[in-house]
Write an enzyme that holds these catalytic residues in place. Sequence first.
Site, PDB file in Angstrom:
ATOM      1  N   LYS A 176       0.811  -1.227   0.000  1.00 46.16           N
ATOM      2  CA  LYS A 176       0.000   0.000   0.000  1.00 46.16           C
ATOM      3  C   LYS A 176       0.845   1.278   0.000  1.00 46.16           C
ATOM      4  CE  LYS A 176      -3.996  -2.152   2.132  1.00 46.16           C
ATOM      5  NZ  LYS A 176      -4.844  -2.264   3.314  1.00 46.16           N
ATOM      6  N   ASP A 179      -9.829   2.293   3.397  1.00 46.39           N
ATOM      7  CA  ASP A 179      -9.774   1.576   4.679  1.00 46.39           C
ATOM      8  C   ASP A 179     -10.164   2.492   5.844  1.00 46.39           C
ATOM      9  OD1 ASP A 179      -8.912  -0.825   3.587  1.00 46.39           O
ATOM     10  OD2 ASP A 179      -6.787  -0.396   3.909  1.00 46.39           O
TER      11      ASP A 179
HETATM   12  P1  NDP Z   1       1.792  -4.193   7.060  1.00 42.25           P
HETATM   13  O1  NDP Z   1       2.734  -5.178   6.455  1.00 42.25           O
HETATM   14  O2  NDP Z   1       1.880  -2.775   6.666  1.00 42.25           O
HETATM   15  O3  NDP Z   1       1.931  -4.245   8.680  1.00 42.25           O
HETATM   16  C1  NDP Z   1       2.000  -5.466   9.345  1.00 42.25           C
HETATM   17  C2  NDP Z   1       1.895  -5.254  10.846  1.00 42.25           C
HETATM   18  O4  NDP Z   1       1.892  -6.547  11.471  1.00 42.25           O
HETATM   19  C3  NDP Z   1       3.072  -4.494  11.460  1.00 42.25           C
HETATM   20  O5  NDP Z   1       2.617  -3.751  12.557  1.00 42.25           O
HETATM   21  C4  NDP Z   1       4.003  -5.618  11.908  1.00 42.25           C
HETATM   22  O6  NDP Z   1       4.857  -5.270  12.984  1.00 42.25           O
HETATM   23  C5  NDP Z   1       2.982  -6.616  12.413  1.00 42.25           C
HETATM   24  N1  NDP Z   1       3.531  -7.963  12.409  1.00 42.25           N
HETATM   25  C6  NDP Z   1       3.832  -8.725  11.325  1.00 42.25           C
HETATM   26  N2  NDP Z   1       4.332  -9.921  11.727  1.00 42.25           N
HETATM   27  C7  NDP Z   1       4.321  -9.900  13.083  1.00 42.25           C
HETATM   28  C8  NDP Z   1       4.738 -10.840  14.076  1.00 42.25           C
HETATM   29  N3  NDP Z   1       5.238 -12.038  13.744  1.00 42.25           N
HETATM   30  N4  NDP Z   1       4.582 -10.502  15.378  1.00 42.25           N
HETATM   31  C9  NDP Z   1       4.069  -9.290  15.720  1.00 42.25           C
HETATM   32  N5  NDP Z   1       3.665  -8.357  14.815  1.00 42.25           N
HETATM   33  C10 NDP Z   1       3.807  -8.669  13.519  1.00 42.25           C
HETATM   34  O7  NDP Z   1       0.324  -4.792   6.783  1.00 42.25           O
HETATM   35  P2  NDP Z   1      -1.076  -3.990   6.771  1.00 42.25           P
HETATM   36  O8  NDP Z   1      -1.018  -2.990   7.859  1.00 42.25           O
HETATM   37  O9  NDP Z   1      -1.377  -3.538   5.402  1.00 42.25           O
HETATM   38  O10 NDP Z   1      -2.117  -5.166   7.119  1.00 42.25           O
HETATM   39  C11 NDP Z   1      -2.197  -5.710   8.426  1.00 42.25           C
HETATM   40  C12 NDP Z   1      -3.349  -6.703   8.492  1.00 42.25           C
HETATM   41  O11 NDP Z   1      -4.610  -6.059   8.341  1.00 42.25           O
HETATM   42  C13 NDP Z   1      -3.284  -7.770   7.391  1.00 42.25           C
HETATM   43  O12 NDP Z   1      -3.618  -8.998   7.979  1.00 42.25           O
HETATM   44  C14 NDP Z   1      -4.354  -7.349   6.411  1.00 42.25           C
HETATM   45  O13 NDP Z   1      -4.897  -8.463   5.723  1.00 42.25           O
HETATM   46  C15 NDP Z   1      -5.388  -6.750   7.370  1.00 42.25           C
HETATM   47  N6  NDP Z   1      -6.253  -5.780   6.689  1.00 42.25           N
HETATM   48  C16 NDP Z   1      -7.599  -6.042   6.614  1.00 42.25           C
HETATM   49  C17 NDP Z   1      -8.457  -5.161   6.005  1.00 42.25           C
HETATM   50  C18 NDP Z   1      -9.900  -5.459   5.940  1.00 42.25           C
HETATM   51  O14 NDP Z   1     -10.616  -4.825   5.136  1.00 42.25           O
HETATM   52  N7  NDP Z   1     -10.419  -6.372   6.746  1.00 42.25           N
HETATM   53  C19 NDP Z   1      -7.969  -3.910   5.396  1.00 42.25           C
HETATM   54  C20 NDP Z   1      -6.549  -3.709   5.569  1.00 42.25           C
HETATM   55  C21 NDP Z   1      -5.738  -4.630   6.161  1.00 42.25           C
HETATM   56  P3  NDP Z   1       6.328  -4.644  12.700  1.00 42.25           P
HETATM   57  O15 NDP Z   1       6.096  -3.184  12.407  1.00 42.25           O
HETATM   58  O16 NDP Z   1       7.069  -4.871  13.972  1.00 42.25           O
HETATM   59  O17 NDP Z   1       6.896  -5.381  11.520  1.00 42.25           O
END
Ligand code: NDP
Length: 290
Positions: A72, A109
């Site tokens: 994104k 979103d």
């Molecule tokens: P990003 O990749 O931008 O962010 C991922 C987030 O998850 C970060 O905060 C990251 O932490 C954290 N994370 C990833 N792996 C781990 C782990 N093993 N342990 C702890 N924290 C972890 O993704 P998005 O923000 O775009 O999406 C996040 C979620 O939201 C996804 O599952 C997506 O499918 C869902 N989503 C759903 C929507 C809906 O309409 N229902 C709309 C948008 C998103 P760190 O910063 O430390 O890496």
Amino acid sequence: MSTRAPSSKRLYILLGDPVHHSLSPLLQNAAMRALGLDAVYVAIRAWEELVGPLMRSVSQLGGGGNVTVPHKGLAADSLDRASEAVTATGACNVFWWEDGTGLCGDNTDVQAFGTAAEAVLNSRLKGKRILLLGAGGAARAVACACVSAGAGVVDVLNRSATRAESLVFDLGDSRGILGTKSQDSELLQDYDLIVNATSLGLAPGDPLPLNPRTVGAEAVLDLVYSRDETPFVRAARGAGVRAEDGRRMLVEQAAASFKRWFRLEPPRDVMCRAVGITPCHTAADTIKRR
Ligand code: NDP
């Protein structure tokens, strides 16, 4: 010889990695069929170099699309014109073409989270205390929606503390409602809503983003979704907390995307049924129906 005009089918794409879990093709194709549109929506697992060029070429051909995790931010950087929500969050989840302007994008979103959150809370976000898990693109949309809805407190808890601090720095408002938290359960109490905006729960065997038994909250909204209960939703309900997954938000962002592409009222009922949730139309409607 056939008298049928050559197909003018328009292509709409979802770019992300992973995309196999996404319900977007199911609900967008159901909506397009319901309105008799000559269009198709497909999910493409795309690596970084493909994102900008695909957005541009598909849009110039008269289509458009969505972008999901982890592209994104990259999508936001590829636009000729970004909406206010894209500028505020640094993330774009929907794109289309406008003659004279070029590649346009928005972040639906933000509004979608507001509707889904008010549905699970059964009341407005105004004044509410929120614990936000995650600091990626989705968390930025959540924080943006909470600030503009007048939430009381938004505590951001993320694996990487520096990313949480950047979110607060970038999106913090004059009221100072955004702050960071560490994973110390004694300090995590008295929330109205916990939002999981991490990607934990997408892959089988992922740990829970938080144990809902150790945190005091009225409701949980897991942005992750599946056809069944997500592990976090199951754990929250097991702890006696009202909980919903991300399908309502998915439908709301999809409906807003549909409007941008076709300038038509999206068939929300069809979209809701496609992903197995009860139809509702607006936040006010959702609250009234409960
Ligand atoms: P990003 O990749 O931008 O962010 C991922 C987030 O998850 C970060 O905060 C990251 O932490 C954290 N994370 C990833 N792996 C781990 C782990 N093993 N342990 C702890 N924290 C972890 O993704 P998005 O923000 O775009 O999406 C996040 C979620 O939201 C996804 O599952 C997506 O499918 C869902 N989503 C759903 C929507 C809906 O309409 N229902 C709309 C948008 C998103 P760190 O910063 O430390 O890496």
